[in-house]
Design a protein around this motif. Structure first.
Motif, PDB file in Angstrom:
ATOM      1  N   GLU A   1      16.297  25.817  29.356  1.00 18.38           N
ATOM      2  CA  GLU A   1      14.964  26.522  29.750  1.00 18.38           C
ATOM      3  C   GLU A   1      15.704  27.318  30.899  1.00 18.38           C
ATOM      4  N   ARG A   2      14.981  28.481  31.077  1.00 21.45           N
ATOM      5  CA  ARG A   2      15.488  29.232  32.290  1.00 21.45           C
ATOM      6  C   ARG A   2      14.134  30.124  32.638  1.00 21.45           C
ATOM      7  N   HIS A   3      13.889  30.006  33.957  1.00 27.86           N
ATOM      8  CA  HIS A   3      12.658  30.509  34.572  1.00 27.86           C
ATOM      9  C   HIS A   3      11.382  30.390  34.213  1.00 27.86           C
ATOM     10  N   LEU A   4      11.263  29.089  33.569  1.00 35.85           N
ATOM     11  CA  LEU A   4       9.847  28.799  33.104  1.00 35.85           C
ATOM     12  C   LEU A   4       8.906  28.680  34.206  1.00 35.85           C
ATOM     13  N   PRO A   5       7.741  29.154  34.234  1.00 38.79           N
ATOM     14  CA  PRO A   5       6.628  28.768  35.176  1.00 38.79           C
ATOM     15  C   PRO A   5       6.376  27.255  35.058  1.00 38.79           C
ATOM     16  N   LYS A   6       5.748  26.784  36.270  1.00 41.10           N
ATOM     17  CA  LYS A   6       5.300  25.627  36.354  1.00 41.10           C
ATOM     18  C   LYS A   6       4.473  25.044  35.304  1.00 41.10           C
ATOM     19  N   GLY A   7       4.811  23.932  34.555  1.00 42.09           N
ATOM     20  CA  GLY A   7       3.878  23.399  33.495  1.00 42.09           C
ATOM     21  C   GLY A   7       4.351  24.047  32.077  1.00 42.09           C
ATOM     22  N   ALA A   8       5.417  24.739  32.139  1.00 42.31           N
ATOM     23  CA  ALA A   8       5.691  25.069  30.718  1.00 42.31           C
ATOM     24  C   ALA A   8       7.018  24.593  30.135  1.00 42.31           C
ATOM     25  N   ALA A   9       7.375  23.488  30.556  1.00 41.47           N
ATOM     26  CA  ALA A   9       8.556  22.762  30.156  1.00 41.47           C
ATOM     27  C   ALA A   9       8.124  22.233  28.679  1.00 41.47           C
ATOM     28  N   VAL A  10       8.941  21.690  28.105  1.00 45.47           N
ATOM     29  CA  VAL A  10       9.114  21.271  26.550  1.00 45.47           C
ATOM     30  C   VAL A  10       8.285  20.439  26.505  1.00 45.47           C
ATOM     31  N   VAL A  11       7.464  20.307  25.099  1.00 41.09           N
ATOM     32  CA  VAL A  11       6.640  19.255  24.977  1.00 41.09           C
ATOM     33  C   VAL A  11       7.146  18.660  23.548  1.00 41.09           C
ATOM     34  N   ARG A  12       7.471  17.473  23.691  1.00 41.20           N
ATOM     35  CA  ARG A  12       8.042  16.652  22.419  1.00 41.20           C
ATOM     36  C   ARG A  12       7.041  16.118  21.541  1.00 41.20           C
ATOM     37  N   SER A  13       7.275  16.060  20.234  1.00 44.74           N
ATOM     38  CA  SER A  13       6.429  15.146  19.430  1.00 44.74           C
ATOM     39  C   SER A  13       7.165  14.826  18.072  1.00 44.74           C
ATOM     40  N   GLN A  14       6.522  14.067  17.123  1.00 46.72           N
ATOM     41  CA  GLN A  14       7.192  13.815  15.853  1.00 46.72           C
ATOM     42  C   GLN A  14       5.955  14.182  14.916  1.00 46.72           C
ATOM     43  N   GLN A  15       6.541  14.990  14.012  1.00 49.55           N
ATOM     44  CA  GLN A  15       5.815  15.349  12.806  1.00 49.55           C
ATOM     45  C   GLN A  15       6.503  14.824  11.434  1.00 49.55           C
ATOM     46  N   GLY A  16       6.048  13.738  10.868  1.00 49.36           N
ATOM     47  CA  GLY A  16       6.797  13.036   9.741  1.00 49.36           C
ATOM     48  C   GLY A  16       8.010  12.540  10.307  1.00 49.36           C
ATOM     49  N   ASP A  17       9.099  12.917   9.270  1.00 51.40           N
ATOM     50  CA  ASP A  17      10.473  12.789   9.872  1.00 51.40           C
ATOM     51  C   ASP A  17      11.148  13.815  10.749  1.00 51.40           C
ATOM     52  N   MET A  18      10.435  14.891  11.435  1.00 56.86           N
ATOM     53  CA  MET A  18      10.997  15.687  12.060  1.00 56.86           C
ATOM     54  C   MET A  18      10.499  15.583  13.365  1.00 56.86           C
ATOM     55  N   GLN A  19      11.534  15.962  14.241  1.00 56.07           N
ATOM     56  CA  GLN A  19      11.384  15.919  15.782  1.00 56.07           C
ATOM     57  C   GLN A  19      10.661  17.493  16.066  1.00 56.07           C
ATOM     58  N   VAL A  20       9.632  17.646  16.956  1.00 51.99           N
ATOM     59  CA  VAL A  20       9.054  18.910  17.263  1.00 51.99           C
ATOM     60  C   VAL A  20       9.156  19.413  18.564  1.00 51.99           C
ATOM     61  N   TYR A  21       9.897  20.180  19.078  1.00 52.93           N
ATOM     62  CA  TYR A  21       9.958  20.898  20.637  1.00 52.93           C
ATOM     63  C   TYR A  21       9.103  21.895  20.575  1.00 52.93           C
ATOM     64  N   GLN A  22       8.313  21.772  21.690  1.00 50.79           N
ATOM     65  CA  GLN A  22       7.173  23.045  21.903  1.00 50.79           C
ATOM     66  C   GLN A  22       7.310  23.622  23.148  1.00 50.79           C
TER      67      GLN A  22
END
Length: 647
Positions: free
Chosen positions: A192-213
């Motif tokens: 991550e480069r120069h992201l504003p505050k609060g915009a960092a990655v949110v991780r979750s699980q969707q079935g057998d897939m890892q999700v990065y958002q």
């Protein structure tokens, strides 16, 4: 025309499709709903961007994006066009689009017949499979909104997405999101480069897939600031890369520079074999060479005189070189092939060398994030028998670049050395003020009316000669003279003599310029006096303060040293009435001096020096830098006065 490229758009069902949008009467993206802060200083506004990278397997990805952009004026019309790139390793599933008026009402949808398919030949490639589908929804009346969506399936997992929704100046972003879905056994690497505050990655699980958002909102338009970094280095960015990848059956790891280099080395191993006749020719060429450097020089001369650059980009050919035997028989190759061929020639001469990946003609790579950030290949030759450790770098695509010189194209940056033990991150040659020099001497012969003739001799070295080297090898003498004339900071002059002479064999390449001028209005007569500017050609402009607060650091891109000596031959019957006050400036931004004095023979001599570093300073230092430049500009414009003596 510039087409927005490499944004691969489609819907995954989380937002309504274009067909659904077109069928309803509800307005979409009316301009009235845009926040005033997003319209300020913007030519276009990204209303919505939704991008997803789906990792299907170690060797296949699907990249999908939907984007809607409001075009505010003609300068933003490029955002109403879209190019979707594909090649032998990727395919475009579909491309759709629509355009809406200022009120958000549908004007028309993109028809299949509107989409053109082009070969993306670059004009110098012998063979390339690069193609693009192009859509154009530009409208005559502003503002309006365009929406594109498409999907690209890729069998080249070496490259993942670098997400940068604010990819150009004067482009605002209302809302943008980016998701990566990947199997648990193929974890994502990201930076991550120069992201504003609060915009960092949110991780979750969707079935057998890892999700990065990630999600961004309300990004006002930006502009590159004077003497600041490129926009790509300051806007919000998420770079992604695989842990493991596969391209046409060739698997590799990308968790380290060593791993990437190992994959590339293994991919090209064994392709440096030469025909026996060529090996014998090289052996004869270097048999009486007294040292390694001489052998390298002779081989490099052979390469430059017998090959030419032609790009070949077919499937895996973007990374796997043409065998050296092919280059020896055809006389052409791309950067990989010519570097590999030169490596083979040097091997025949008993000199080991290594190909190296480099990001050419761009800012340096992000060394802390191992990934394929490179676009060029050069050759690195360690000198094993030198009295002290040394290295010769070779640009193998050029027929006139000096031995060991990288210049502004590939110098002053990192490269990935490809060795049997894998990749090794190293630095290419650095060029500082000691190497990047411009030294000028001039004799100006003034007459009583203020007109003059001048003879100038200028010596340029290192990066200071790069542009002039391109003139010498790209234009004929008439065109060279025209380009030089256009660059002179003079309003009234005529060139009476012109010559460029290159000393490309010097350790640091050098170009000597001879220039003869007539200057009808060099001095300004006023009664018995003549006012003139002793600084003939080296005038550094002032810089201005921003209207608001400066946002970025100061980047001084290259170091250099300038020295000028101007001798003004005063006409009979005139004497000096006043000379400018000497100026000496010593700051962290650089040093400057200027002095004018009368010599014993009556000649006036002006001496000016300027030395600037390659460095960066915090943005809070910008007012001090502006003041430094203001003082230089004032000193560069200082006049001297001659007065006619009483008869």
């Amino acid at each position: 025309m510039r087409f927005s490229s490499l944004f691969l758009f489609v819907s995954l069902g989380c937002l309504p499709t274009l067909a659904a949008v077109a069928g309803g009467k509800e307005p979409h993206y009316p301009v009235t709903t845009l926040a005033p802060t997003l319209r300020e200083n913007a030519h276009a506004v990204v209303r919505m961007e939704d991008e997803t990278l789906l990792v299907k397997s170690v060797g296949r990805t699907v990249r999908t994006v939907r984007r809607a952009t409001t075009v505010l004026d003609e300068a933003g019309a490029e955002w109403a066009t879209q190019l979707v790139y594909y090649d032998q390793l990727s395919s475009v599933s579909y491309l759709r689009g629509a355009v809406y008026d200022a009120e958000g009402q549908l004007v028309r949808q993109l028809r299949t017949s509107d989409v053109k398919d082009y070969s993306l030949s670059d004009g110098f490639s012998l063979a390339t499979d690069a193609r693009g589908r192009v859509a154009d929804l530009r409208q005559p009346n502003y503002p309006y909104t365009v929406s594109f969506e498409y999907e690209v399936v890729s069998d080249n997992s070496l490259f993942y997405t670098t997400w940068q929704p604010q990819s150009a100046e004067q482009l605002a972003v209302e809302q943008a999101s980016f998701r990566v879905l990947t199997p648990a056994n193929l974890p994502l690497r990201f930076q991550e480069r120069h992201l504003p505050k609060g915009a960092a990655v949110v991780r979750s699980q969707q079935g057998d897939m890892q999700v990065y958002q990630w999600e961004l909102k309300a990004l006002p338009a930006q502009e590159e600031e004077p003497y600041g970094p490129p926009l790509s280095e300051v806007v919000p960015t998420v770079a992604t890369a695989p842990t493991t990848f596969e391209v046409q059956g060739h698997a590799g790891t990308l968790t380290s520079w060593q791993g990437l280099g190992q994959w590339d080395y293994d991919l090209n191993m064994g392709r440096d074999v030469l025909p026996e006749a060529v090996q014998a020719r090289v052996a004869a060429l270097v048999k009486d060479a007294p040292d390694e450097r001489t052998r390298i020089s002779r081989v490099y001369d052979l390469l430059q005189s017998s090959t030419r650059y032609v790009s070949v980009q077919l499937g895996l050919g973007g990374w796997q070189t043409i065998p050296a035997t092919n280059v020896s028989s055809t006389g052409y190759g791309d950067c990989k092939a010519l570097s590999n061929y030169c490596m083979a020639l040097l091997k025949a001469a008993g000199v080991p060398s290594y190909c190296a990946l480099v990001l050419a003609d761009e800012p340096d790579i992000h060394t802390e994030f191992p990934s394929n950030q490179f676009n060029h290949v050069v050759l690195c030759v360690p000198l094993k028998k030198a009295s002290k450790p040394d290295t010769v770098w070779l640009e193998c695509t050029s027929q006139n670049t000096a031995l060991g010189y990288m210049g502004s194209f590939t110098g002053n940056r990192h490269a990935l050395l490809l060795t049997p033990a894998g990749g090794q991150l190293v630095r290419t040659p650095r060029y500082g003020a000691a190497e990047n020099r411009r030294e000028r001497s001039a004799d100006v012969y003034l007459d009583a009316q203020g007109s003059a003739t001048a003879m100038l001799r200028t010596r340029r070295t290192g990066l200071e000669q790069d542009q002039f080297s391109q003139l010498m090898h790209g234009l004929d003498p008439v065109q060279q003279k025209k380009k030089i004339a256009e660059s002179l900071p003079l309003s009234n002059f005529n060139i009476t003599k012109f010559a460029l002479v290159s000393d490309a064999k010097a350790a640091i390449p050098t170009i000597n310029e001879t220039l003869g001028l007539t200057l009808p209005q060099f001095g300004t007569p006023s009664g018995r006096r003549v006012f003139l500017l002793p600084n003939l050609l080296s005038r550094l402009p002032a810089v201005t303060m921003p209207v608001g607060e400066r946002q970025t650091d100061i980047w001084l891109a290259s170091a250099y040293a300038h020295a000028d000596t101007v001798r003004i031959h005063v006409p009979a019957g005139f004497q000096v009435e006043s000379l400018p006050t000497p100026v000496q400036l010593t700051t962290t931004f650089g040093t400057y001096s200027a002095q004018v004095q009368k010599l014993a023979d009556g000649t006036i001599q002006y001496v000016r020096t300027l030395r600037m570093p390659h460095t960066r300073f915090p943005r809070t230092d910008y007012p001090a830098y502006v003041e430094f430049r203001r003082k230089i500009n004032a000193a560069d414009k200082a006049q001297l006065v001659l007065v006619k003596t009483e008869s």
